[in-house]
Design a protein around this motif. Sequence first.
Motif, PDB file in Angstrom:
ATOM      1  N   ALA A 138       0.904  -1.145  -0.073  1.00  0.00           N
ATOM      2  CA  ALA A 138       0.044   0.036  -0.053  1.00  0.00           C
ATOM      3  C   ALA A 138       0.836   1.368  -0.072  1.00  0.00           C
ATOM      4  O   ALA A 138       1.829   1.588   0.795  1.00  0.00           O
ATOM      5  CB  ALA A 138      -0.830  -0.082   1.262  1.00  0.00           C
ATOM      6  N   THR A 139       0.749   2.197  -0.782  1.00  0.00           N
ATOM      7  CA  THR A 139       1.636   3.356  -1.150  1.00  0.00           C
ATOM      8  C   THR A 139       0.731   4.515  -0.298  1.00  0.00           C
ATOM      9  O   THR A 139      -0.209   4.279   0.303  1.00  0.00           O
ATOM     10  CB  THR A 139       1.719   3.826  -2.422  1.00  0.00           C
ATOM     11  N   PHE A 140       1.518   5.626  -0.340  1.00  0.00           N
ATOM     12  CA  PHE A 140       0.938   6.646   0.518  1.00  0.00           C
ATOM     13  C   PHE A 140      -0.266   7.142  -0.164  1.00  0.00           C
ATOM     14  O   PHE A 140      -1.147   7.551   0.204  1.00  0.00           O
ATOM     15  CB  PHE A 140       1.992   7.763   0.527  1.00  0.00           C
ATOM     16  N   TYR A 141      -0.161   7.395  -1.609  1.00  0.00           N
ATOM     17  CA  TYR A 141      -1.444   7.613  -2.359  1.00  0.00           C
ATOM     18  C   TYR A 141      -2.520   6.698  -2.033  1.00  0.00           C
ATOM     19  O   TYR A 141      -3.534   7.074  -2.077  1.00  0.00           O
ATOM     20  CB  TYR A 141      -1.003   7.576  -3.866  1.00  0.00           C
ATOM     21  N   ASP A 142      -2.121   5.146  -2.170  1.00  0.00           N
ATOM     22  CA  ASP A 142      -3.376   4.332  -1.834  1.00  0.00           C
ATOM     23  C   ASP A 142      -3.850   4.626  -0.362  1.00  0.00           C
ATOM     24  O   ASP A 142      -5.404   4.554  -0.145  1.00  0.00           O
ATOM     25  CB  ASP A 142      -2.813   2.780  -1.751  1.00  0.00           C
ATOM     26  N   GLN A 143      -2.950   4.875   0.617  1.00  0.00           N
ATOM     27  CA  GLN A 143      -3.699   5.127   1.992  1.00  0.00           C
ATOM     28  C   GLN A 143      -4.535   6.235   2.047  1.00  0.00           C
ATOM     29  O   GLN A 143      -5.369   6.291   2.674  1.00  0.00           O
ATOM     30  CB  GLN A 143      -2.468   5.305   2.721  1.00  0.00           C
ATOM     31  N   SER A 144      -4.103   7.373   1.133  1.00  0.00           N
ATOM     32  CA  SER A 144      -4.818   8.480   1.176  1.00  0.00           C
ATOM     33  C   SER A 144      -6.448   8.211   0.660  1.00  0.00           C
ATOM     34  O   SER A 144      -7.319   8.738   1.212  1.00  0.00           O
ATOM     35  CB  SER A 144      -4.529   9.539   0.264  1.00  0.00           C
ATOM     36  N   ILE A 145      -6.439   7.265  -0.269  1.00  0.00           N
ATOM     37  CA  ILE A 145      -7.773   7.109  -1.060  1.00  0.00           C
ATOM     38  C   ILE A 145      -8.475   6.163  -0.125  1.00  0.00           C
ATOM     39  O   ILE A 145      -9.771   6.539   0.165  1.00  0.00           O
ATOM     40  CB  ILE A 145      -7.275   6.213  -2.433  1.00  0.00           C
ATOM     41  N   ILE A 146      -7.789   5.171   0.577  1.00  0.00           N
ATOM     42  CA  ILE A 146      -8.380   4.468   1.708  1.00  0.00           C
ATOM     43  C   ILE A 146      -9.277   5.210   2.572  1.00  0.00           C
ATOM     44  O   ILE A 146     -10.190   4.754   2.947  1.00  0.00           O
ATOM     45  CB  ILE A 146      -7.414   3.047   1.908  1.00  0.00           C
ATOM     46  N   ASP A 147      -8.280   6.103   3.158  1.00  0.00           N
ATOM     47  CA  ASP A 147      -8.940   7.019   4.121  1.00  0.00           C
ATOM     48  C   ASP A 147     -10.059   7.530   3.796  1.00  0.00           C
ATOM     49  O   ASP A 147     -11.267   7.642   4.519  1.00  0.00           O
ATOM     50  CB  ASP A 147      -7.731   7.930   4.981  1.00  0.00           C
ATOM     51  N   ALA A 148     -10.230   8.280   2.702  1.00  0.00           N
ATOM     52  CA  ALA A 148     -11.169   8.959   2.201  1.00  0.00           C
ATOM     53  C   ALA A 148     -12.503   7.928   1.833  1.00  0.00           C
ATOM     54  O   ALA A 148     -13.509   8.415   2.278  1.00  0.00           O
ATOM     55  CB  ALA A 148     -10.838   9.596   0.824  1.00  0.00           C
ATOM     56  N   ARG A 149     -12.470   6.924   1.235  1.00  0.00           N
ATOM     57  CA  ARG A 149     -13.389   6.190   1.063  1.00  0.00           C
ATOM     58  C   ARG A 149     -13.926   5.492   2.521  1.00  0.00           C
ATOM     59  O   ARG A 149     -14.963   5.329   2.498  1.00  0.00           O
ATOM     60  CB  ARG A 149     -12.884   4.834   0.115  1.00  0.00           C
ATOM     61  N   GLU A 150     -13.139   5.218   3.257  1.00  0.00           N
ATOM     62  CA  GLU A 150     -13.478   4.637   4.626  1.00  0.00           C
ATOM     63  C   GLU A 150     -14.294   5.645   5.139  1.00  0.00           C
ATOM     64  O   GLU A 150     -15.380   5.368   5.897  1.00  0.00           O
ATOM     65  CB  GLU A 150     -12.272   4.219   5.339  1.00  0.00           C
ATOM     66  N   ARG A 151     -14.202   6.802   5.375  1.00  0.00           N
ATOM     67  CA  ARG A 151     -14.835   7.914   5.903  1.00  0.00           C
ATOM     68  C   ARG A 151     -16.332   7.971   5.228  1.00  0.00           C
ATOM     69  O   ARG A 151     -17.299   8.236   5.985  1.00  0.00           O
ATOM     70  CB  ARG A 151     -14.209   9.192   5.639  1.00  0.00           C
ATOM     71  N   GLU A 152     -16.152   7.966   3.880  1.00  0.00           N
ATOM     72  CA  GLU A 152     -17.334   8.045   3.137  1.00  0.00           C
ATOM     73  C   GLU A 152     -18.302   6.912   3.611  1.00  0.00           C
ATOM     74  O   GLU A 152     -19.507   6.964   3.592  1.00  0.00           O
ATOM     75  CB  GLU A 152     -17.224   8.207   1.683  1.00  0.00           C
ATOM     76  N   MET A 153     -17.713   5.729   3.650  1.00  0.00           N
ATOM     77  CA  MET A 153     -18.610   4.446   3.935  1.00  0.00           C
ATOM     78  C   MET A 153     -19.166   4.299   5.211  1.00  0.00           C
ATOM     79  O   MET A 153     -20.153   3.664   5.347  1.00  0.00           O
ATOM     80  CB  MET A 153     -17.720   3.144   3.551  1.00  0.00           C
ATOM     81  N   LYS A 154     -18.432   4.719   6.069  1.00  0.00           N
ATOM     82  CA  LYS A 154     -18.509   4.898   7.532  1.00  0.00           C
ATOM     83  C   LYS A 154     -19.938   5.631   7.900  1.00  0.00           C
ATOM     84  O   LYS A 154     -20.887   5.438   8.432  1.00  0.00           O
ATOM     85  CB  LYS A 154     -17.676   5.189   8.220  1.00  0.00           C
TER      86      LYS A 154
END
Length: 494
Positions: A463-479
Amino acid sequence: MLIASGVLLTPSLIPSVQAQALPNLGDTEREELSPAMERRLGEQIMRQIRRNRDYLDDAPTQEYLNNLGNDLLAVRPEARGEAQYDYFFFVVRDPMLNAFALPGGFIGTHTGLILAAQNESEVAGVMAHEIGHVAQRHIARMLGKQRQDMLIPLAGMILGALAASSSPNAGVGIMMGSQGLAMQRQLNFSREAEREADRIGLDIMRDAGYETSGMINFFGRLQQATRGYNDSMPAYLRSHPLTTERIADIQARTRDQPYRQRADGFDFPVIQARVRVLQTNSAQGLFEAEEVFKRQVQQNTRTAIVAGNYGLAMVALRRGAPDRAQTFIDQARAVLKDGAPKTGNAALTSLAIEVRLAARQANEAVAEAEIARKQFPLSRGMALQYADALMAANRADDAVSFLRDQTSLYRSEPQLYDRLAKGYAAQGRQALQHMALAENYALRGSLPAAIDQLGIARRAPDATFYDQSIIDAREREMKAQRMEELQREKDGTL
């Protein structure tokens, strides 16, 4: 929604209006069930129907029905309503002669109805009738003055009616759990609502170029079929029968119209053959289907020979004999060659790719799929098969590149993300694999599973830094979406 003379239809308790004028609802009704809420209810029910084993998730069949349905809607665009519903037509595996409309533009057809139809106009007549129910927003108008917390029991009632066709006890359990008995009087159809849908359906059929006699003929056979039903079905699953008066009303409306004969092409009989095989899960059912196809091949008509060979190819494929299936496909194509449209037959092309994949002829499958994409550029099923063929040919990089382009164009298709996850897995890209799975689960309505996949993606070693940023954003939206879901469940609203 209850069974009305063998057809599941959207309920209504409202007066009749002219089919030429699709009315807007009053402000009081809008306050209780807006078009957006109606669509959300339909989507909620569809998420549960898609999980049912009898939901026929078959691309060629769905694409055929949606093409037919959109042809009907093209002549009556106002039927989409002010919310511009994107209608979705689907199939349920069940031998009963049923079709049904859900709120928000979702229309289902039972396999038994497709097989009972003698021509495409008869299927179009039933679908046009169901479009009439949706266009008039019969569920919204029935529930216009009901509290929103009655919508969830309604969803349970609809699902219970579906389950009851194959398991009456299961259907009863679902409905009782959803307070369906309390809503029985509200779910009965009025005869005026049925006549209203008949009138709209006839106008749509006529303007779309189908034989209006198709509705009369099919409803007449439907009436004959329902006379044989026994009384084992619970009374609260039955609604107004298809009356002789309704059929007479349809005949009166078509009496002065000029007779229009519409010759079916190859698409309808081929899809009928496909549905006949997909409807059965037993060896005996497959044998009986095979006998039907053998008799078709012996008929002296091109359409019967093509459909019969197509069906025999389907049977051979189900029995694990792709080489034999290829022989029947070649025979169907030989007959089809001189009489089909230049674009060919989509269902036959799709089956040819399926057979190549089953025979482990990956390169041939890719070649078939590349031709198919040019012939049917709008077919979503062909796009998925092309990705499958690339993966089978060990061309994961090409498959991922193609699927990434597809997901940018069609963001709401979970099948694309499912295949993209497999492509990433073949490449060894763990973070992207689980991110794609998260999108797949989210689109299928399983947010908890989607959030779990994001957690796995975050912990992936690549997981790259870019991937982590996308994951964090999508997780907030899904939660946030999940919290809204839980709040609606708590409040008992949509």
